[in-house]
Scaffold this motif. Structure first.
Motif, PDB file in Angstrom:
ATOM      1  N   LEU A  80     -23.528  16.239 -15.638  1.00 48.00           N
ATOM      2  CA  LEU A  80     -24.877  16.249 -16.196  1.00 48.00           C
ATOM      3  C   LEU A  80     -25.931  16.167 -15.096  1.00 48.00           C
ATOM      4  O   LEU A  80     -26.907  16.933 -15.078  1.00 48.00           O
ATOM      5  N   TRP A 118     -25.982  19.363 -13.048  1.00 45.19           N
ATOM      6  CA  TRP A 118     -26.678  20.428 -13.789  1.00 45.19           C
ATOM      7  C   TRP A 118     -28.189  20.224 -13.751  1.00 45.19           C
ATOM      8  O   TRP A 118     -28.958  21.176 -13.651  1.00 45.19           O
ATOM      9  N   LEU A 133     -34.706  13.929 -18.210  1.00 42.04           N
ATOM     10  CA  LEU A 133     -33.492  13.591 -18.951  1.00 42.04           C
ATOM     11  C   LEU A 133     -33.797  12.396 -19.838  1.00 42.04           C
ATOM     12  O   LEU A 133     -34.017  11.279 -19.356  1.00 42.04           O
ATOM     13  N   ILE A 149     -25.337  17.258 -23.506  1.00 45.50           N
ATOM     14  CA  ILE A 149     -26.697  17.645 -23.865  1.00 45.50           C
ATOM     15  C   ILE A 149     -26.731  18.059 -25.334  1.00 45.50           C
ATOM     16  O   ILE A 149     -25.977  18.926 -25.776  1.00 45.50           O
ATOM     17  N   GLN A 169     -24.085  24.720 -19.752  1.00 44.48           N
ATOM     18  CA  GLN A 169     -24.776  23.473 -20.074  1.00 44.48           C
ATOM     19  C   GLN A 169     -23.754  22.379 -20.335  1.00 44.48           C
ATOM     20  O   GLN A 169     -22.755  22.612 -21.014  1.00 44.48           O
ATOM     21  N   PRO A 170     -23.944  21.169 -19.830  1.00 45.11           N
ATOM     22  CA  PRO A 170     -22.979  20.083 -20.065  1.00 45.11           C
ATOM     23  C   PRO A 170     -22.852  19.767 -21.550  1.00 45.11           C
ATOM     24  O   PRO A 170     -23.779  19.948 -22.340  1.00 45.11           O
ATOM     25  N   MET A 229     -29.979  13.580 -24.621  1.00 42.63           N
ATOM     26  CA  MET A 229     -28.627  13.128 -24.900  1.00 42.63           C
ATOM     27  C   MET A 229     -28.706  11.766 -25.577  1.00 42.63           C
ATOM     28  O   MET A 229     -29.729  11.075 -25.491  1.00 42.63           O
ATOM     29  N   LYS A 274     -18.220  13.704 -16.909  1.00 42.28           N
ATOM     30  CA  LYS A 274     -19.292  14.355 -17.657  1.00 42.28           C
ATOM     31  C   LYS A 274     -20.668  13.907 -17.172  1.00 42.28           C
ATOM     32  O   LYS A 274     -21.616  14.714 -17.127  1.00 42.28           O
TER      33      LYS A 274
END
Length: 639
Positions: A447, A450, A460, A333, A329-330, A428, A443
């Protein structure tokens, strides 16, 4: 040291051999015993002439053994001793031989000391026995003396009684004779009777005095006997105590010496073991350092081992970072319905789905615990249904913008929207992008990559979006933030079939125009009205007050934790809640939740754990005044 001892030993052997040879007469030597009779010696010796005496050679000693000298000394033993000492001196165990001799001598000295202590203990025991015999003799002597005194007193009493009887008999006879001679005189008769009475009285007094004297002597004898017994017991006890103390001291000395010897033996054993270990280690190092092949093998093995460990560790780090970058997972998050890895979110996704169905069933309208304005709630439900149908028809998703005051339910609405539409949910915050600096672009791309891997689609939600999506022409915006904004604009330039972008902000005017251009739906979340506040108060009253503390305690809680008290509600009616809803005008949903949490804290602070109307009004009035004061401090008072 070994050479000196060897020289001394050789000297001692030589001296002993020479002494033994000097004390033994050889049969073939020049020494001859004289004859028993000089005359026989003269007769037996034949006469010789002067010429024969002058021509005869001197007698020579016969030597049948070639190893002995003419004097009878055999050097073979001395040579063997010298050879043995030389071998001991040249051997590597010479020091151990003398150490062994020294240890044997110390062992003998220790045995002699132990025997001396045993002799002392036996001597102390003999002294104790002697004291006991003396005590018995004194006791017997005292008993004999007491018995002798008693017999003497009894004998003297008998003699005194016999003398008294004799005197009484003589006196009676004299009186009778006088009375017989003067029987014609009445006065004499009276005097005689009186004299007899006086004699009887004196006799009785003498008898009593004798008895008292005998009793006094008997008591004195008993007292002396008791005193002698006490003294004897005292002497015996003192002697026994001294004997025991002496034995204890001897035993203590012996035990102390044994402990010291044992400790010394243990210390010597460990020292020898340590020395042996270091000798082996030193020998191994010496062998490695002296042998070039072994040295090369050792250095190569250590280098290969270190290289293998380092390579394995760094390789594992590289592989894990690659796996984490591909499957993990990034880091941006903060919250997600998906697991950190693809295989870790299945169970949590099923449980969240079940919880969502249960909450929807309980609410009746199917929107969980989110209470919004009816028109706004209807709009969100419409968007949820549209998003679900869009996913099923493989159509592109529509991006959304939620704006409004803080605490009005934007995040909760986005979460419920994702749940109702069947999408995965990821949260986020915009404030996490600025600290990344130059890594922010990478990043953000990770994200979105992913998010595209989600089979169900991903909503998101970017909270506080104005933190890094603000207008690009502002002077305080850094180059890294501008690059991050450009990266997000690049990834959202086209309509996506995998990601729904939902932005939340309190200041929609600060967003960049390009960001606003990518938003398809704009939803305003105003402060809740009176009806919504009433529903929120009812919801949090049920959640924080009515359902507080009904959890069944476990065994550990029953033993070590205080039992939870259930809050009793008295007088809190719908009219009171409507009154509170009217007073809390301008409150957000978060402030109403904090208000009910304060009510719960006030109830727990009371003694009887009861919520009544007075306590509820008191807390509501206090929080309303606090809200007004906060608005005045913020400069947002409408008045």
């Amino acid at each position: 040291m070994a050479q000196k001892c060897a020289i001394g030993l050789i000297t001692a052997v030589a001296a002993s051999v020479s002494l033994s040879q000097s004390k033994v007469a050889s049969a073939d030597g020049p020494f001859t015993f004289p004859a028993a009779n000089p005359q026989q010696q003269a007769a037996s010796s034949p006469p010789s002439t002067a010429g024969e005496e002058s021509s005869a050679p001197p007698p020579r000693a016969r030597n049948d053994n070639p190893r002995t000298s003419s004097g009878g000394f055999d050097p073979e033993a001395l040579e063997r001793g010298a050879k043995a000492l030389k071998e001991i001196n040249n051997s590597s165990y010479a020091k151990n031989v003398f150490e062994s001799i020294k240890q044997q001598e110390e062992t003998k000295q220790t045995e002699f000391a132990a025997k001396a202590q045993e002799y002392k203990a036996m001597q102390a025991q003999a002294e104790t026995e002697r004291q006991k015999v003396i005590y018995d003799e004194h006791k017997k002597l005292a008993q004999h003396q007491a018995q002798t005194k008693s017999q003497m007193a009894r004998y003297e009493d008998d003699l005194a009684r016999k003398r008294m009887q004799a005197r009484n008999f003589i006196h009676t006879f004299t009186t009778f004779r006088a009375s017989f001679l003067h029987s014609n005189c009445p006065t004499r008769n009276q005097e005689l009777v009186k004299m007899q009475e006086d004699s009887a009285i004196r006799q009785e007094q003498a008898r009593r005095a004798t008895e008292e004297q005998i009793q006094a002597q008997r008591r004195q004898t008993e007292r002396e006997k008791a005193e002698i017994e006490r003294e004897t017991i005292k002497v015996k006890a003192i002697a026994e105590a001294e004997g025991r103390a002496h034995e204890a001291r001897l035993a203590e000395d012996v035990n102390r010496r044994m402990l010291v010897d044992r400790a010394n033996a243990e210390r010597e054993k460990w020292v020898a073991a340590i020395n042996t270990t270091f000798d082996h280690i030193g020998g191994g190092l010496r062998a490695i350092l002296t042998d070039q092949n072994k040295l090369i093998v050792a250095v190569g093995g250590a280098t290969a081992l270190a290289a293998g460990i380092y390579t394995t560790r760094e390789g594992a780090k590289v592989i894990w970072s690659y796996v984490d970058r591909i499957l993990g997972q990034p880091s941006l998050i903060r919250e997600s319905s998906r697991g950190k890895y693809p295989w870790s979110g299945s169970v949590s996704r099923v449980m969240s789905t079940l919880r969502g169905k249960g909450s929807a069933t309980n609410n009746g309208k199917g929107f969980g615990d989110v209470i919004l304005h009816p028109s706004l709630q209807k709009r969100i439900e419409h968007l949820a249904n549209a998003t679900a149908n869009t996913k099923s028809h493989q159509a592109p998703f529509r991006n959304m913008l939620f704006y409004g005051p803080p605490g009005t339910g934007k995040t909760m609405a986005a979460r419920e929207l994702a749940r109702k539409s069947g999408l995965d949910y990821a949260l986020m915050t915009g404030g996490d992008v600025a600290p990344l600096g130059s890594q922010a672009v990478t990043k953000i791309h990770q994200l979105f990559d992913w998010g595209k891997k989600s089979k169900r689609g991903l909503l998101l939600f970017i909270d506080e979006a104005d933190a890094f999506l603000c207008e690009r022409n502002k002077t305080y915006m850094s180059e890294a933030q501008r690059s991050a904004l450009n990266a997000l604009l690049f990834r959202t330039g086209d309509q996506s079939k995998d990601i729904v972008l939902a932005l939340a902000t309190n200041r929609p005017g600060d967003l960049d125009s390009a960001v606003a251009d990518r938003v398809d739906e704009v939803l305003e979340f105003p402060l809740p009205g009176e009806e919504e506040r009433f529903k929120l108060l009812s919801l949090y009253l049920e959640k924080y007050i009515a359902q507080a503390g009904p959890r069944k305690p476990g065994l550990f809680d029953r033993l070590f934790k205080k039992e939870q008290q259930k809050i009793e509600i008295k007088g809190v009616t719908e009219e009171l809640l409507k009154e509170a809803a009217a007073k809390t005008e301008g409150f957000s949903g978060r402030e109403i939740a904090k208000l009910m949490a304060s009510v719960q804290a006030a109830v727990y602070g009371s003694e009887d754990c009861v919520l009544d109307s007075a306590l509820f009004r008191e807390v509501v009035d206090y929080k309303v005044a606090e809200h007004q004061q906060r608005r005045k401090l913020a400069g947002t008072d409408s008045k």
